[in-house]
Design an enzyme around this catalytic site. Structure first.
Site, PDB file in Angstrom:
ATOM      1  CD  GLU A  91       1.721  -4.467   9.127  1.00  0.00           C
ATOM      2  OE1 GLU A  91       1.121  -5.519   8.936  1.00  0.00           O
ATOM      3  OE2 GLU A  91       2.218  -3.786   8.207  1.00  0.00           O
ATOM      4  CB  CYS A 104       6.691   3.507   7.051  1.00  0.00           C
ATOM      5  SG  CYS A 104       5.110   3.300   6.242  1.00  0.00           S
ATOM      6  CB  CYS A 111      -7.499   0.840   5.217  1.00  0.00           C
ATOM      7  SG  CYS A 111      -7.567   2.213   4.038  1.00  0.00           S
ATOM      8  CB  CYS A 115      -6.512   0.080  -2.714  1.00  0.00           C
ATOM      9  SG  CYS A 115      -6.693   1.854  -2.489  1.00  0.00           S
ATOM     10  CB  CYS A 118      -4.039  -2.174  -0.389  1.00  0.00           C
ATOM     11  SG  CYS A 118      -3.379  -1.692   1.210  1.00  0.00           S
ATOM     12  N   GLY A 154      -3.795   2.235   6.889  1.00  0.00           N
ATOM     13  CA  GLY A 154      -4.812   3.278   7.048  1.00  0.00           C
ATOM     14  C   GLY A 154      -4.718   4.371   6.011  1.00  0.00           C
ATOM     15  CB  SER A 180       1.140   8.141   1.327  1.00  0.00           C
ATOM     16  OG  SER A 180       0.705   7.508   0.156  1.00  0.00           O
ATOM     17  CB  SER A 203      -1.817   6.014  -3.665  1.00  0.00           C
ATOM     18  OG  SER A 203      -1.023   6.046  -2.504  1.00  0.00           O
ATOM     19  CG  LEU A 204      -2.006   8.896 -10.427  1.00  0.00           C
ATOM     20  CD1 LEU A 204      -3.059   9.856  -9.930  1.00  0.00           C
ATOM     21  CD2 LEU A 204      -0.984   9.626 -11.301  1.00  0.00           C
ATOM     22  CG  HIS A 205      -1.430   3.042  -7.346  1.00  0.00           C
ATOM     23  ND1 HIS A 205      -0.086   3.308  -7.255  1.00  0.00           N
ATOM     24  CD2 HIS A 205      -1.863   2.887  -6.064  1.00  0.00           C
ATOM     25  CE1 HIS A 205       0.279   3.306  -5.978  1.00  0.00           C
ATOM     26  NE2 HIS A 205      -0.764   3.065  -5.237  1.00  0.00           N
ATOM     27  CG  ASN A 282       5.376  -6.429  -1.809  1.00  0.00           C
ATOM     28  OD1 ASN A 282       5.395  -7.648  -1.836  1.00  0.00           O
ATOM     29  ND2 ASN A 282       6.196  -5.692  -1.088  1.00  0.00           N
ATOM     30  CB  CYS A 325       0.715  -1.284   2.916  1.00  0.00           C
ATOM     31  SG  CYS A 325      -0.559  -0.382   3.658  1.00  0.00           S
TER      32      CYS A 325
HETATM   33  N1  SAH Z   1      -3.865   5.069   2.402  1.00  0.00           N
HETATM   34  C1  SAH Z   1      -2.677   5.756   2.021  1.00  0.00           C
HETATM   35  C2  SAH Z   1      -1.443   5.320   2.755  1.00  0.00           C
HETATM   36  C3  SAH Z   1      -1.260   3.855   3.045  1.00  0.00           C
HETATM   37  S1  SAH Z   1      -0.878   2.801   1.683  1.00  0.00           S
HETATM   38  C4  SAH Z   1      -2.475   5.677   0.526  1.00  0.00           C
HETATM   39  O1  SAH Z   1      -3.270   5.012  -0.139  1.00  0.00           O
HETATM   40  O2  SAH Z   1      -1.585   6.319   0.015  1.00  0.00           O
HETATM   41  C5  SAH Z   1       0.781   3.204   1.324  1.00  0.00           C
HETATM   42  C6  SAH Z   1       1.184   3.008  -0.116  1.00  0.00           C
HETATM   43  O3  SAH Z   1       1.353   1.603  -0.406  1.00  0.00           O
HETATM   44  C7  SAH Z   1       0.171   3.522  -1.117  1.00  0.00           C
HETATM   45  O4  SAH Z   1       0.822   4.163  -2.174  1.00  0.00           O
HETATM   46  C8  SAH Z   1      -0.478   2.233  -1.575  1.00  0.00           C
HETATM   47  O5  SAH Z   1      -1.131   2.408  -2.792  1.00  0.00           O
HETATM   48  C9  SAH Z   1       0.702   1.309  -1.620  1.00  0.00           C
HETATM   49  N2  SAH Z   1       0.405  -0.108  -1.656  1.00  0.00           N
HETATM   50  C10 SAH Z   1      -0.611  -0.777  -1.103  1.00  0.00           C
HETATM   51  N3  SAH Z   1      -0.534  -2.091  -1.376  1.00  0.00           N
HETATM   52  C11 SAH Z   1       0.579  -2.256  -2.107  1.00  0.00           C
HETATM   53  C12 SAH Z   1       1.210  -3.390  -2.716  1.00  0.00           C
HETATM   54  N4  SAH Z   1       0.677  -4.607  -2.609  1.00  0.00           N
HETATM   55  N5  SAH Z   1       2.353  -3.189  -3.405  1.00  0.00           N
HETATM   56  C13 SAH Z   1       2.890  -1.966  -3.523  1.00  0.00           C
HETATM   57  N6  SAH Z   1       2.341  -0.844  -2.983  1.00  0.00           N
HETATM   58  C14 SAH Z   1       1.202  -1.003  -2.293  1.00  0.00           C
END
Ligand code: SAH
Length: 341
Positions: A91, A104, A111, A115, A118, A154, A180, A203-205, A282, A325
């Site tokens: 995508e 993007c 991947c 996570c 994701c 990825g 990222s 991506s800290l979260h 999301n 994503c």
């Molecule tokens: N692998 C890399 C880049 C791809 S993910 C990373 O982890 O940064 C891109 C971004 O989307 C990351 O910040 C990821 O944590 C976030 N992401 C993944 N799923 C998501 C979701 N359901 N809602 C919001 N952000 C999400």
């Protein structure tokens, strides 16, 4: 067949030297490929027909096959599902901002980071993208692209060598590129050594190891202390401010306490080295993650502001076209008859 778009200039020079062609010829062809972005050797008008034939025998110009093009009715976001030469799908998302157009791009098919929230993780890992497959997402875009974010499907730092080469070949200032990562600390250290001008997003979260490991398995390999020390090092070497992405998930990482903990964590970093992007999660698939309500989001960001942390609350773009994503690819893999918008 050699994938010619994945060769940097030195490699192309070496290849063409085998045909007895001088270095300037390689430079000419390289420009046709990466500046004029040709998709067929026949488009090269300033070399002989014989050389075009020789190129065709030894090299291929890869292609992207557009399978779907979804346009958001809420904003100008466009999401593309492309098929690669081997039938795999990726995508790419086009976003239009006041400051220009950004794209993007994906860096892998699938991947392996796992996570929990994701969509890409839920589909598993297939393979790395080649430098050419990353470049083509930009070259075949329908509009001029002013900035690129490597934030699609990825984990870019899990495909380090190809991403490095992609950045080397990309005919764009790396000041306009962001990458990222979920936090591969060793690779962040490697990236720092390259001293590129790109912006790093982390991506800290989550704000402590227990919570982070629960939603991001990579944290078991590189914990927060290790990750943030690599981030501090990245800033010290490159002087580029890092973006910390924080997706708010209802009941998981969204309390006032979490906000204070986040502020405390960031304040240990060099002054001016961080910016926080808050994104309401999301909801994807069957994993039950939901964003908190607007009031909770506001409370969270207000704590950060009061703590003097630079913070932006991001709006979600393209919510109606599965722009988060991996959602489109997943939709394709799991429900092929899904209605197209
Ligand atoms: N692998 C890399 C880049 C791809 S993910 C990373 O982890 O940064 C891109 C971004 O989307 C990351 O910040 C990821 O944590 C976030 N992401 C993944 N799923 C998501 C979701 N359901 N809602 C919001 N952000 C999400």
């Amino acid at each position: 067949m050699i994938d010619i778009l994945s060769l940097n200039l030195d490699e192309l020079k070496q290849e063409l030297a085998q045909f007895g062609e001088p270095a300037y010829r390689a430079k000419q062809i390289y420009e046709w490929l990466h500046i004029r972005k040709i998709s067929d050797f026949d488009e090269i008008t300033n070399i002989s027909k014989q050389l075009r034939e020789k190129l065709r025998e030894k090299f291929c110009i890869k292609s992207l096959n557009m399978q779907k093009r979804l346009v958001s009715s809420i904003d100008d976001t466009v999401k593309y599902l492309y098929m690669l030469d081997d039938g795999n799908c990726i995508e790419t998302v086009f976003m239009s901002h006041n400051h220009g157009n950004s794209l993007c791009i994906s860096s892998q098919v699938g991947c392996r980071m796992g996570c929990r929230f994701c969509m890409s993780a839920q589909c598993g890992f297939v393979r790395n993208l080649t430098p050419s497959e990353m470049l083509l997402q930009i070259y075949r875009a329908e509009k001029e692209i002013n900035s690129v974010v490597v934030m699609g499907i990825g984990e870019p730092l899990d495909n380090f060598d190809n991403v490095k080469k992609f950045l080397e070949i990309l005919p764009m200032s790396l000041r306009h590129v962001s990458l990222s990562t979920c936090g591969l600390a060793d690779e962040i250290d490697e990236l720092a050594k390259l001293k590129l001008g790109l912006t790093l997003s982390i991506s800290l979260h989550a704000t402590n190891d227990k919570d982070r490991t629960a939603i991001m398995p990579i944290n078991a390999r590189y914990n927060l202390e290790r990750l943030l020390s690599s981030c501090a090092n990245y800033f010290t070497i490159t002087r580029r401010r890092i973006s910390y992405e924080y997706a708010l998930i209802d009941g998981v990482n969204d309390t006032e306490e979490n906000a204070y903990e986040l502020a405390k964590l960031l304040k240990k970093l060099p002054k001016g080295s961080y910016h926080v992007n808050i994104i309401p999660i999301n909801p994807v698939g069957a994993n039950c993650v939901r964003p908190p309500d607007t009031k909770q989001i506001k409370t969270f960001s207000t704590v950060l502001e009061r703590e003097n942390i630079n913070v932006t609350v991001r709006r979600t773009l393209g919510a109606d076209i599965n722009a988060a994503c991996g959602q489109l690819r997943r939709g394709e893999l799991c429900s092929p008859d899904k209605k197209e918008l």
